[in-house]
Design a protein around this motif. Structure first.
Motif, short mmCIF file in Angstrom:
data_model
loop_
_atom_site.label_atom_id
_atom_site.label_comp_id
_atom_site.label_asym_id
_atom_site.label_seq_id
_atom_site.Cartn_x
_atom_site.Cartn_y
_atom_site.Cartn_z
N LEU A 30 51.28 32.00 39.21
CA LEU A 30 49.82 31.96 39.18
C LEU A 30 49.29 32.91 40.24
CD1 LEU A 30 47.20 30.63 38.10
CD2 LEU A 30 47.45 28.93 39.94
N ILE A 31 48.50 33.89 39.81
CA ILE A 31 47.97 34.90 40.74
C ILE A 31 46.45 34.76 40.83
CG2 ILE A 31 49.86 36.50 40.29
CD1 ILE A 31 47.99 38.07 38.46
N TYR A 32 45.92 35.21 41.95
CA TYR A 32 44.49 35.14 42.22
C TYR A 32 43.94 36.54 42.40
CZ TYR A 32 40.12 34.19 44.68
OH TYR A 32 38.80 34.15 45.06
N ARG A 33 42.94 36.87 41.58
CA ARG A 33 42.31 38.19 41.63
C ARG A 33 40.81 38.01 41.91
NH1 ARG A 33 43.85 40.10 35.72
NH2 ARG A 33 42.82 38.10 35.36
N PRO A 34 40.41 38.06 43.16
CA PRO A 34 39.00 37.76 43.49
C PRO A 34 38.01 38.77 42.94
CG PRO A 34 40.18 38.58 45.41
CD PRO A 34 41.21 38.35 44.35
N ASN A 37 36.55 39.17 36.89
CA ASN A 37 35.67 38.13 36.34
C ASN A 37 36.45 36.83 36.09
OD1 ASN A 37 33.48 39.88 36.35
ND2 ASN A 37 33.91 40.63 34.27
N ILE A 38 37.71 36.96 35.75
CA ILE A 38 38.59 35.80 35.59
C ILE A 38 39.56 35.84 36.76
CG2 ILE A 38 40.20 34.60 34.08
CD1 ILE A 38 38.94 36.04 31.73
N PRO A 39 39.28 35.12 37.85
CA PRO A 39 40.06 35.31 39.08
C PRO A 39 41.50 34.81 38.98
CG PRO A 39 38.52 33.49 39.32
CD PRO A 39 38.21 34.12 38.01
N TYR A 40 41.77 33.86 38.12
CA TYR A 40 43.12 33.30 38.06
C TYR A 40 43.82 33.75 36.77
CZ TYR A 40 41.81 30.29 41.94
OH TYR A 40 41.40 29.82 43.16
#
Length: 229
Positions: A30-34, A37-40
């Motif tokens: 599971l990655i987080y992209r701040p 628009n879809i951060p996860y």
């Protein structure tokens, strides 16, 4: 959770002589992209080839043997399902096994009970009964000593089925291994020593005791002594 179960199965399968290669469920990250628009999002390894289906919810495992043959990877995936069904006492099953060679991905789960291992609801509970009635044991099931499944009546055994010795059998917890039975303590009556009873002392020893202490005998004792002379 499916990957962790598969790792336990792999450890046990490698301990069995002649089992060979073992299927692996690849990790899902599971990655987080701040800035997106879809951060996860989820990320997994690219296997490089089209996925080959080894077992599906639509046609099951019994139909797979007749329709697509019985490859080694397909048989071992079904053995993993049998082991997991038995290991969880018929409460959990991994299905939709597909992948490339020995790497599996995009698996689905089926659960009998709501809230199993923290899950909010049960998933496809009918698949567990279907698997128990349609599964056909292969040589790898016999190699691990798995108990043949006879039907839906074994879906809720009272105790964990014998035959599968997992390396986690020594962990504490009600879902893994039952606590060893305590040995019976010896009866307390068997260890008691016989205490001397005060009633066992004869009354005839009282005159002897008084004589040894220097006290004069009574008149009744003196008359008895004269009669014996």
């Amino acid at each position: 959770m499916s990957r962790e179960y598969c790792k336990i199965f792999a450890a046990e399968a490698r301990a069995a002589p002649g089992f060979g290669e073992v299927p692996e469920i690849i990790p899902l990250y599971l990655i987080y992209r701040p800035a997106n628009n879809i951060p996860y999002a989820t990320l997994e390894e690219d296997l490089g080839k089209p996925l080959e289906s080894y077992c599906s919810r639509e046609w099951g495992c019994a139909e797979a043997l007749t329709a697509f043959g019985s490859s080694e990877a397909m048989q071992k995936c079904q053995t993993f399902q049998h082991w997991l069904y038995q290991w969880t006492n018929g409460s959990f099953l991994v299905t939709d096994l597909a992948g490339v060679d020995w790497k599996m991905t995009d698996v689905q789960i089926a659960t009998k009970l709501r809230g199993y291992q923290g899950l909010k609801e049960s998933c496809f509970p009918a698949l567990l009964d279907q698997f128990a009635s349609s599964h056909q044991c292969n040589a790898y099931c016999e190699l691990l000593g798995l108990t043949p499944l006879k039907g839906p009546e074994v879906a809720h055994p009272q105790a964990k089925a014998k035959g599968s010795k997992s390396p986690s059998a020594g962990r504490k917890g009600s879902q893994l291994s039952p606590q060893p039975q305590k040995k019976g303590l010896p009866s307390p009556q068997g260890t008691r020593k016989s205490a001397p009873s005060s009633k066992a002392t004869p009354q005839a020893s009282e005159p002897v005791t008084t004589q040894l202490l220097g006290q004069p005998p009574t008149q009744e004792e003196g008359s008895k002594a004269q009669g014996m002379r």
